[in-house]
Design an enzyme around this catalytic site. Sequence first.
Site, short mmCIF file in Angstrom:
data_model
loop_
_atom_site.label_atom_id
_atom_site.label_comp_id
_atom_site.label_asym_id
_atom_site.label_seq_id
_atom_site.Cartn_x
_atom_site.Cartn_y
_atom_site.Cartn_z
N GLU A 158 -21.40 17.26 8.73
CA GLU A 158 -20.02 16.85 9.04
C GLU A 158 -19.16 16.97 7.78
O GLU A 158 -19.66 16.86 6.65
CB GLU A 158 -20.08 15.40 9.59
N ASP B 154 -15.08 9.01 8.94
CA ASP B 154 -13.89 8.18 8.82
C ASP B 154 -14.15 6.88 9.60
O ASP B 154 -14.81 5.98 9.11
CB ASP B 154 -12.72 8.99 9.38
N LYS C 217 -15.36 7.99 3.97
CA LYS C 217 -14.27 7.02 3.77
C LYS C 217 -14.73 5.68 4.35
O LYS C 217 -14.32 5.33 5.46
CB LYS C 217 -13.02 7.49 4.51
N PHE D 133 -5.45 10.61 3.35
CA PHE D 133 -5.63 11.75 4.25
C PHE D 133 -5.81 13.01 3.41
O PHE D 133 -4.91 13.40 2.67
CB PHE D 133 -4.45 11.90 5.21
N ARG E 60 -7.42 24.57 5.88
CA ARG E 60 -8.89 24.58 5.89
C ARG E 60 -9.44 25.50 4.81
O ARG E 60 -10.57 25.35 4.37
CB ARG E 60 -9.42 25.07 7.25
P1 5GP Z 1 -14.17 9.73 12.89
O1 5GP Z 1 -14.71 9.83 14.28
O2 5GP Z 1 -15.22 9.40 11.86
O3 5GP Z 1 -13.00 8.81 12.83
O4 5GP Z 1 -13.49 11.11 12.59
C1 5GP Z 1 -14.09 12.16 11.97
C2 5GP Z 1 -13.18 13.36 12.06
O5 5GP Z 1 -11.83 12.97 11.83
C3 5GP Z 1 -13.50 14.37 11.00
O6 5GP Z 1 -14.44 15.31 11.44
C4 5GP Z 1 -12.15 15.00 10.73
O7 5GP Z 1 -11.94 16.05 11.62
C5 5GP Z 1 -11.15 13.91 11.03
N1 5GP Z 1 -10.67 13.24 9.81
C6 5GP Z 1 -10.93 11.99 9.39
N2 5GP Z 1 -10.35 11.73 8.22
C7 5GP Z 1 -9.69 12.84 7.86
C8 5GP Z 1 -8.91 13.20 6.71
O8 5GP Z 1 -8.69 12.46 5.75
N3 5GP Z 1 -8.41 14.46 6.71
C9 5GP Z 1 -8.63 15.34 7.73
N4 5GP Z 1 -8.08 16.54 7.61
N5 5GP Z 1 -9.36 15.04 8.82
C10 5GP Z 1 -9.89 13.80 8.88
#
Ligand code: 5GP
Length: 178
Positions: free
Chosen positions: A98, A102, A130, A151, A164
């Site tokens: 991954e 987040d 994070k 972010f 990307r």
């Molecule tokens: P989670 O389910 O852990 O909240 O989300 C994971 C996904 O959220 C990651 O694969 C990514 O696509 C997106 N994401 C979370 N934080 C960030 C960030 O700081 N920047 C970006 N570009 N995408 C993020």
Amino acid sequence: MHQNVEKILVSEEEIIQRCREMGQKINRDYAQKEPPLLVALLKGSVPFLAELIKHIDLDIEFDFMDVSSYAGTESTGEIKVIKDLDRPIKGAEILIVEDIVDTGRTLKTVRELLLSKGASSVKVITLLDKPDRRVVELEAEYVGFTIPNEFVVGYGLDFNQKYRNLPYIGVLKEECYK
Ligand code: 5GP
């Protein structure tokens, strides 16, 4: 540096060095086991997967899954499988690749899904973590870099599908997403 990037959080050199260290750890951890099947989550993990596998010298295979997660900068909490794995995974040692953990929702769901399909083990390797943003319990076995609650874009991570291709992890200028 890209004009919309405020600062670089992790440089390309640091990412490569950390991928080397994590690859070596994977080589040691799986030395006495079946080589893992790397399951990379599209699209953000592609540059990380590409660098990481150069440093793994086991007979690994990799495959891709696409699950919906984010719209803009906020988690929707909804997860939908858009592309599933190409083959059955009963008995496989899986390592999910991954870009960033987040809230942890995406990985928790994917991990449970793969276990329910009969995988022997499902571990997680993430380039970025994070932990301040976590809403579900999820700990990755391998973490590249722990970062603050900002972010970030680059090295696979996007904002509305852009950035990307940046070879580093950067913080986007606020005016670019306000
Ligand atoms: P989670 O389910 O852990 O909240 O989300 C994971 C996904 O959220 C990651 O694969 C990514 O696509 C997106 N994401 C979370 N934080 C960030 C960030 O700081 N920047 C970006 N570009 N995408 C993020």
